[in-house]
Design a protein around this motif. Sequence first.
Motif, PDB file in Angstrom:
ATOM      1  N   TYR A  92       0.895  -1.193  -0.107  1.00  0.00           N
ATOM      2  CA  TYR A  92      -0.154   0.151   0.084  1.00  0.00           C
ATOM      3  C   TYR A  92       0.917   1.073  -0.100  1.00  0.00           C
ATOM      4  N   LYS A 126      -1.051  -3.675   3.684  1.00  0.00           N
ATOM      5  CA  LYS A 126      -0.742  -2.179   4.485  1.00  0.00           C
ATOM      6  C   LYS A 126      -0.106  -2.513   5.817  1.00  0.00           C
ATOM      7  N   THR A 131     -16.709   4.564   4.151  1.00  0.00           N
ATOM      8  CA  THR A 131     -15.520   4.319   4.361  1.00  0.00           C
ATOM      9  C   THR A 131     -15.133   4.518   6.131  1.00  0.00           C
ATOM     10  N   ASN A 180     -14.118   1.886   8.948  1.00  0.00           N
ATOM     11  CA  ASN A 180     -13.028   2.011   9.563  1.00  0.00           C
ATOM     12  C   ASN A 180     -13.262   2.125  11.209  1.00  0.00           C
ATOM     13  N   VAL A 208      -9.666  -6.959   4.627  1.00  0.00           N
ATOM     14  CA  VAL A 208     -10.746  -6.287   4.434  1.00  0.00           C
ATOM     15  C   VAL A 208     -11.223  -6.266   2.661  1.00  0.00           C
ATOM     16  N   SER A 209     -12.361  -6.229   2.157  1.00  0.00           N
ATOM     17  CA  SER A 209     -12.813  -6.271   0.916  1.00  0.00           C
ATOM     18  C   SER A 209     -12.115  -4.954   0.450  1.00  0.00           C
ATOM     19  N   LEU A 210     -11.485  -5.114  -0.864  1.00  0.00           N
ATOM     20  CA  LEU A 210     -11.122  -3.834  -1.641  1.00  0.00           C
ATOM     21  C   LEU A 210     -12.210  -3.413  -2.443  1.00  0.00           C
ATOM     22  N   MET A 223      -9.310   5.352   0.406  1.00  0.00           N
ATOM     23  CA  MET A 223      -8.346   4.370   1.054  1.00  0.00           C
ATOM     24  C   MET A 223      -7.738   4.660   2.053  1.00  0.00           C
ATOM     25  N   VAL A 275      -7.954   2.708   5.932  1.00  0.00           N
ATOM     26  CA  VAL A 275      -6.563   2.143   6.585  1.00  0.00           C
ATOM     27  C   VAL A 275      -6.291   2.883   7.880  1.00  0.00           C
ATOM     28  N   ILE A 324      -5.763  -5.817   2.193  1.00  0.00           N
ATOM     29  CA  ILE A 324      -6.978  -5.362   1.367  1.00  0.00           C
ATOM     30  C   ILE A 324      -7.071  -6.207   0.079  1.00  0.00           C
ATOM     31  N   ARG A 371      -9.247  -8.231  -3.109  1.00  0.00           N
ATOM     32  CA  ARG A 371     -10.479  -8.249  -4.033  1.00  0.00           C
ATOM     33  C   ARG A 371     -10.312  -9.727  -4.845  1.00  0.00           C
TER      34      ARG A 371
END
Length: 998
Positions: A753, A787, A936, A940, A955-957, A973, A977, A985, A987
């Motif tokens: 990331y 990340k 978001t 978070n 977590v899903s992207l 994003m 995070v 992240i 997908r």
Amino acid sequence: MENGEMESANQETHSQSGRRYTPVVTHDQAVLQMSSIEPIPPEIPLKKLNLRSQVNMDPSTRGESSDSHGASNGSQNESKLELFGFDSLVNILGLKSMTGEQIPAPSSPRDGEDVAITLGRPKQTGPKLGTMMGVFVPCLQNILGIIYYIRFSWIVGMAGIGDSLLLVSLCGLCTFLTGISLSAIATNGAMKGGGPYYLIGRALGPEVGVSIGLCFFLGNAVAGALEKLHYLMFLFARYVLGAVETFLDAIPAAGFFKESVTIVPNITSINGTTATTGTPTTVSTPSLHDLQLYGVIVTILLCFIVFGGVKIINKVAPAFLIPVLFSIFCIFIGIFVAPRSNASSGITGLSTNTFKDNWSSDYQRTTNAGVPDQNGSTFWDFNALVGLFFPAVTGIMAGSNRSASLKDTQRSIPVGTLAATLTTSFLYLISVLLFGALATREELLTNRLLTAEVAWPVPAIIYVGIILSTLGAALQSLTGAPRLLAAIANDDILPVLKYFRVKEGGEPHLATLFTAFICIGCVVIGNLDLITPTVTMFFLLCYAGVNLSCFLLDLLDAPSWRPRWKFHHWSLSLLGALLCIVIMFLISWFFTVVSLALASLIYYYVSLKGKAGDWGDGFKSAYFQLALRSLRSLGANQVHPKNWYPIPLILCRPWGKLPENVPCHPKLADFANCMKKKGRGMSIFVSTIDGDYHELAEDAKTACRQLSAYIDYKHCEGVAEIIVAPDMSDGFRGIVQTMGLGNLKPNIVVMRYPEIWRRENLTQIPSTFVSIINDCIIANKAVVIVKGLDEWPGEYQKQYGTIDLYWIVRDGGLMLLLSQLLLTKESFESCKIQVFCIAEEDVEAEELKADVKKFLYDLRMQAEVIVVTMKSWEAHVESGPQQDDSLEAFTSAQRRIAAYLAEMKETARREGNPLMADGKPVVVNEQQVDKFLYTTLKLNSTILRYSRMAAVVLVSLPPPPLDHPAYFYMEYMDLLVENVPRMLIVRGYRRDVVTLFT
């Protein structure tokens, strides 16, 4: 560009590669007159032709050099030659030797297998041998030994004519098929010293070649030793002791020690069965100490001959072989002239009745001396006779062992080896018929020197033949074994053998001394009953290796497999290898296991301590063919989830600064290993270099080598690729489209990331980051973004707590599978999995929880399921953010997005263009931007509430929204995070990677 500038630029460029060229410009006469290159006049001798190449000339002297043809003409010739890269051709062909310059022969980094073609002064080497003296005579001397003189008639008496023919045919067929395989491999290119070791090592790899080669060396050094002469004495030692014992039998007074006495019962035959009757007789045999004393003396004398080199051996070998052939001729003459009426002695002459009586076998017990005795300690059957007779057909490798001394290996080895094999096999088959018709079974079993008794005109000829045949075979063994050891040492696979290296064309003196030391040790021991079968196994193991090598090369049929010897087929080689294995087990399954165990130990030692020898062996070709077949069998269809393996494509250098000598973030390799179960799987590490490919191609190769070395250092199974592209986006787009083959294409893109983009003010990162994600979505690749990579645990850093999954969208089970793979690693094995599911309404929570639990149970996954209720967007607006830690980041993101949007609008108004971002028009719905920020923020906040102490969060992207600037997506994003120390992240892509079914 001016000419001076071009010349300086060329000199600067070429100095980097170590070569210098004269620049060629459009007005150069060499370019205009390329078609006018005149041939060399025939009256000018080649040795006087001056071919000065620019590669050896300093630029300052080019204008000053001249020859008899004039400076301008010389300059034109030099330019013409350089235009075609003639300096490379000169180096390859060694044409500089015409001017007296010595050019080293090109060689491979490991073994120097390339052959230099020298047109100048020939290299001074030792004498080279032809087919007769180089192959046929050594093979014939090694094959014809003491077994034929003193044991062959006994074998016929014990096995009968029928089984003896089968025995000889079986052993002869084994060596003949091995000879065919040897001929095919030996004619598939230039062959250096080492004989069968060289062939097996280049076909089956250095480990197999060294293990079998060392075993074969021991077999030659101890040299089949191993038949007692009174009925099984010992090969090198057998040869030497055989000669000494025969000498002491003929001249008992030459012994210094007391003779030993053996009681031999008289044998009679009653109705076809043997029995002991009458008064036993005594047989005197030489003392063991006499054998040892004379054996050491003979060994030392033979060493002096071998030290004289190939030239001396060639002169001595005929002196040993001719009397042997003459003695065999005398045996045949004696068989035909033997009286047919004097049957009282047991020698009936050639008789059909005797032939019929001796047709069947008469396997029985004997004493250690081979005399039939019902109470004897040794029982002989067909298997035991195979072990006794097989050393009589070994020796077919004697010519190939001296391959470095042959003029033409590709002609001499096939012709000489097969001629010697067929000659001796025919001799043995004819002898079976003649001995079976010559004497009664009792005579065959009790008269160990029957050949001497029937020889014409006197038995002394046979004694001379026995002594010279054994000494000749010993000489050939002592000649071939050191060369085999030196060849293994020269390949530098085992550093421990470095002392036995020799220069090309040199004599292996130290290896000869070492071999002689082993031989003297065997002679001093005197009785090698336990070693005898093992050494025979070494020969069979070597023959099996040659057959398997030819079988593998013939079956794979690589483009480089073009043997001149056409009379071969993979089925014959396979039959030869199977025959070798069958004979090994016929002789003794115990010693077969012992010899295989010893070879395996050597193989293991070479694998641990040896250096890599990249010879392009057959196994690598087999792996290549197997990989192609496996790839074709996978087809183009999608892999079933049961067979799915993650193949990560790891971007090495984006979004972070690393030291120049570190090509990849150290934790990326650790994370790549976390995506594999028990290390199985492949990773592809890629990096991009911004620039022009023509200019940076060499830099890319260097970087690729460094990255490969780093991957090996991190113990990660994978390959490295470096791409040169104008920028990172274009480079990745090419990678994601072309990397991999068929279903072996990478299916997951892994990257770090970009946490530094705002801190370092790297404004180009957002667009590149979004471009990579969009490319992955279009190419149907899964994405894993790490990340907190700097805090990722190493291999032995134990983690506790939970692995939390925020399963928001359906991803084919990739997030679940990654969590299970993490649990297989030592660093995460103490963690537990928690799955968080998002439900919009409270009424859905319990039903969703039950469904997810059932799904995980069917997937055989242990995890705790937690359902979190997410309110609608309007409810978020009414209640406002609940987490103070996330609120500050949320307001900062809103402020930055508003400022960025205002700047975009001002730029568009000033330039009169529509709203633009990242070089393309965008449509910004400010209400939707706020909605994304709120969503978001809520996610978070939830992560911080439940997973603040988690070992890692998955977590899903979210996909990049269409028509939104890349800068906005990076703000989303960053908010996702925020304050989460370690996050994946994820997908997935349009397919399942887990399945409910077995």
